[in-house]
Design an enzyme around this catalytic site. Structure first.
Site, PDB file in Angstrom:
ATOM      1  N   ASP A  64       0.884  -1.166   0.000  1.00 15.01           N
ATOM      2  CA  ASP A  64       0.000   0.000   0.000  1.00 15.01           C
ATOM      3  C   ASP A  64       0.920   1.213   0.000  1.00 15.01           C
ATOM      4  OD1 ASP A  64      -1.542   2.194   0.699  1.00 15.01           O
ATOM      5  OD2 ASP A  64      -2.846   1.039   2.025  1.00 15.01           O
ATOM      6  N   SER A 144      -1.780  13.594 -14.813  1.00 17.35           N
ATOM      7  CA  SER A 144      -3.108  13.711 -15.408  1.00 17.35           C
ATOM      8  C   SER A 144      -3.219  15.095 -16.031  1.00 17.35           C
ATOM      9  CB  SER A 144      -4.145  13.559 -14.287  1.00 17.35           C
ATOM     10  OG  SER A 144      -5.398  14.062 -14.696  1.00 17.35           O
ATOM     11  N   TYR A 163      -8.419  14.941  -5.840  1.00 17.39           N
ATOM     12  CA  TYR A 163      -7.590  14.305  -6.884  1.00 17.39           C
ATOM     13  C   TYR A 163      -6.781  15.362  -7.641  1.00 17.39           C
ATOM     14  CZ  TYR A 163      -6.528  11.617 -11.156  1.00 17.39           C
ATOM     15  OH  TYR A 163      -5.914  11.002 -12.214  1.00 17.39           O
ATOM     16  N   LYS A 167      -2.658  15.709  -7.967  1.00 14.98           N
ATOM     17  CA  LYS A 167      -1.915  15.598  -9.232  1.00 14.98           C
ATOM     18  C   LYS A 167      -1.184  16.913  -9.556  1.00 14.98           C
ATOM     19  CE  LYS A 167      -2.971  11.347 -10.405  1.00 14.98           C
ATOM     20  NZ  LYS A 167      -1.983  10.298 -10.654  1.00 14.98           N
TER      21      LYS A 167
HETATM   22  P1  NDP Z   1      -7.038   1.774 -12.045  1.00 12.72           P
HETATM   23  O1  NDP Z   1      -8.059   1.991 -10.998  1.00 12.72           O
HETATM   24  O2  NDP Z   1      -7.261   0.707 -13.049  1.00 12.72           O
HETATM   25  O3  NDP Z   1      -5.620   1.507 -11.390  1.00 12.72           O
HETATM   26  C1  NDP Z   1      -5.216   2.115 -10.198  1.00 12.72           C
HETATM   27  C2  NDP Z   1      -4.054   1.304  -9.652  1.00 12.72           C
HETATM   28  O4  NDP Z   1      -3.558   1.978  -8.497  1.00 12.72           O
HETATM   29  C3  NDP Z   1      -4.475  -0.086  -9.227  1.00 12.72           C
HETATM   30  O5  NDP Z   1      -3.509  -1.013  -9.654  1.00 12.72           O
HETATM   31  C4  NDP Z   1      -4.495   0.003  -7.717  1.00 12.72           C
HETATM   32  O6  NDP Z   1      -4.112  -1.244  -7.134  1.00 12.72           O
HETATM   33  C5  NDP Z   1      -3.408   1.026  -7.476  1.00 12.72           C
HETATM   34  N1  NDP Z   1      -3.525   1.640  -6.163  1.00 12.72           N
HETATM   35  C6  NDP Z   1      -4.496   2.454  -5.689  1.00 12.72           C
HETATM   36  N2  NDP Z   1      -4.261   2.761  -4.416  1.00 12.72           N
HETATM   37  C7  NDP Z   1      -3.105   2.146  -4.078  1.00 12.72           C
HETATM   38  C8  NDP Z   1      -2.331   2.072  -2.894  1.00 12.72           C
HETATM   39  N3  NDP Z   1      -2.705   2.722  -1.774  1.00 12.72           N
HETATM   40  N4  NDP Z   1      -1.206   1.341  -2.885  1.00 12.72           N
HETATM   41  C9  NDP Z   1      -0.829   0.680  -4.005  1.00 12.72           C
HETATM   42  N5  NDP Z   1      -1.505   0.696  -5.151  1.00 12.72           N
HETATM   43  C10 NDP Z   1      -2.641   1.424  -5.179  1.00 12.72           C
HETATM   44  O7  NDP Z   1      -6.866   3.191 -12.765  1.00 12.72           O
HETATM   45  P2  NDP Z   1      -5.792   3.746 -13.800  1.00 12.72           P
HETATM   46  O8  NDP Z   1      -4.983   2.654 -14.380  1.00 12.72           O
HETATM   47  O9  NDP Z   1      -6.501   4.650 -14.705  1.00 12.72           O
HETATM   48  O10 NDP Z   1      -4.892   4.642 -12.852  1.00 12.72           O
HETATM   49  C11 NDP Z   1      -3.476   4.642 -12.890  1.00 12.72           C
HETATM   50  C12 NDP Z   1      -2.976   6.057 -12.749  1.00 12.72           C
HETATM   51  O11 NDP Z   1      -3.379   6.805 -13.892  1.00 12.72           O
HETATM   52  C13 NDP Z   1      -3.542   6.814 -11.541  1.00 12.72           C
HETATM   53  O12 NDP Z   1      -2.517   7.522 -10.905  1.00 12.72           O
HETATM   54  C14 NDP Z   1      -4.536   7.769 -12.163  1.00 12.72           C
HETATM   55  O13 NDP Z   1      -4.686   8.924 -11.396  1.00 12.72           O
HETATM   56  C15 NDP Z   1      -3.866   8.057 -13.493  1.00 12.72           C
HETATM   57  N6  NDP Z   1      -4.745   8.608 -14.496  1.00 12.72           N
HETATM   58  C16 NDP Z   1      -5.845   7.923 -14.924  1.00 12.72           C
HETATM   59  C17 NDP Z   1      -6.714   8.496 -15.853  1.00 12.72           C
HETATM   60  C18 NDP Z   1      -7.937   7.779 -16.316  1.00 12.72           C
HETATM   61  O14 NDP Z   1      -8.792   8.449 -16.931  1.00 12.72           O
HETATM   62  N7  NDP Z   1      -8.071   6.479 -16.118  1.00 12.72           N
HETATM   63  C19 NDP Z   1      -6.446   9.819 -16.401  1.00 12.72           C
HETATM   64  C20 NDP Z   1      -5.264  10.444 -15.914  1.00 12.72           C
HETATM   65  C21 NDP Z   1      -4.442   9.851 -15.003  1.00 12.72           C
HETATM   66  P3  NDP Z   1      -4.768  -1.905  -5.824  1.00 12.72           P
HETATM   67  O15 NDP Z   1      -6.164  -1.409  -5.717  1.00 12.72           O
HETATM   68  O16 NDP Z   1      -4.660  -3.371  -6.111  1.00 12.72           O
HETATM   69  O17 NDP Z   1      -3.890  -1.475  -4.714  1.00 12.72           O
END
Ligand code: NDP
Length: 249
Positions: A64, A144, A163, A167
């Site tokens: 985490d 983002s 959020y 960012k």
């Molecule tokens: P997802 O929800 O598919 O992925 C998010 C990932 O972050 C998961 O693998 C989750 O894993 C992990 N995560 C969240 N909290 C924690 C934590 N406390 N510790 C470790 N891992 C964590 O979304 P995205 O793939 O879209 O997001 C990836 C990144 O891209 C983010 O930073 C998001 O802000 C950014 N982003 C996304 C956009 C979009 O439109 N999708 C646009 C712009 C930026 P788990 O829950 O297993 O811990």
């Protein structure tokens, strides 16, 4: 990509979306990849889905990133098992519901702690590993378009509450890291990747329905990471902003 063969890339939030896509491309390109996330069963599934020849290069660790002690433990494990970190993809992130002015403070803190502090914890340890071993590594920040703008660009969209500040802070973290590394004479590169909407689990179904085909895929963002990583040692891609064709803001 020759110089990255068997080098170690850490991807935070590798259990889904953009992080999983990055992990797949990095493993396929010949790197050793450590996927960090809370949902280890998802990391395990990702590993099993890889071609057999690539599977041995994917490593997983429950972490985490909002908990510094867990990040410390994960990086200690990486140093011990794999020798250090050469590429860091700070990707883990969350969006919680509500508006900044009236949502629970604990949710605001949790967003900042994950998106901003989580990236800072990982960056410090990754940069320290690279510098100690004198590796010209690469730090990525999956930011983002909200983090570039610093505000909610489209009045019709839901507020992204804490959020956007998380960012926007990451934009400054990236720039400060870039400057500090130059001052230290380091050749470590830094790149901020700024996507607009991407079709992943973080985006609510209603938003996806509204956007229709005007949305990026996780692979589009992962390809941007690979492009920046593949540049020659003297060239640094500082920022890549990607939007789906037709995305206005
Ligand atoms: P997802 O929800 O598919 O992925 C998010 C990932 O972050 C998961 O693998 C989750 O894993 C992990 N995560 C969240 N909290 C924690 C934590 N406390 N510790 C470790 N891992 C964590 O979304 P995205 O793939 O879209 O997001 C990836 C990144 O891209 C983010 O930073 C998001 O802000 C950014 N982003 C996304 C956009 C979009 O439109 N999708 C646009 C712009 C930026 P788990 O829950 O297993 O811990």
């Amino acid at each position: 990509m020759d110089r990255w063969q068997n080098r170690v890339a850490v991807v935070s939030g590798a259990s889904s979306g953009i992080g999983a896509a990055c992990a797949r491309l990095l493993v396929a390109a010949g790197l050793q990849v450590v996927g960090l996330a809370r949902r280890t069963e998802r990391l395990q599934k990702l590993r099993e889905s890889l071609p057999e020849e690539q599977r041995k290069r994917f490593h997983q660790h429950a972490c985490d990133v909002s908990e510094e002690a867990q990040v410390d433990a994960a990086f200690e494990w990486i140093e011990r098992e794999l020798g250090g970190v050469d590429v860091m993809v700070n990707n883990a992130g969350i969006v919680l519901g509500g508006q900044l002015i009236d949502m629970p403070t604990k949710d605001i803190a949790s967003t900042l702690q994950t998106n901003l502090m989580g990236s800072i914890y990982c960056t410090k340890l990754a940069a320290s590993s690279m510098r100690r071993r004198q590796v010209a590594g690469h730090l990525f920040f999956v930011n983002s378009t909200a983090g570039v703008a610093g505000y909610k660009p489209d009045p019709a969209d839901e507020s992204l509450n804490a959020y956007t500040p998380s960012k926007f802070g990451l934009t400054a973290v990236h720039e400060i890291c870039r400057q500090e590394l130059i001052q230290k004479g380091s050749k470590i590169k830094t790149t901020s990747i700024n996507p607009g909407w991407v079709a992943t689990e973080i985006v609510p179904d209603e938003t996806k329905a509204k956007l229709g085909e005007v949305i990026l895929q996780a692979d589009d963002v992962a390809q941007a990471v690979m492009y920046a990583l593949a540049t020659p040692p003297h060239a640094q891609v500082e920022q890549i902003t990607l939007r789906a064709v037709g995305e206005y803001f």
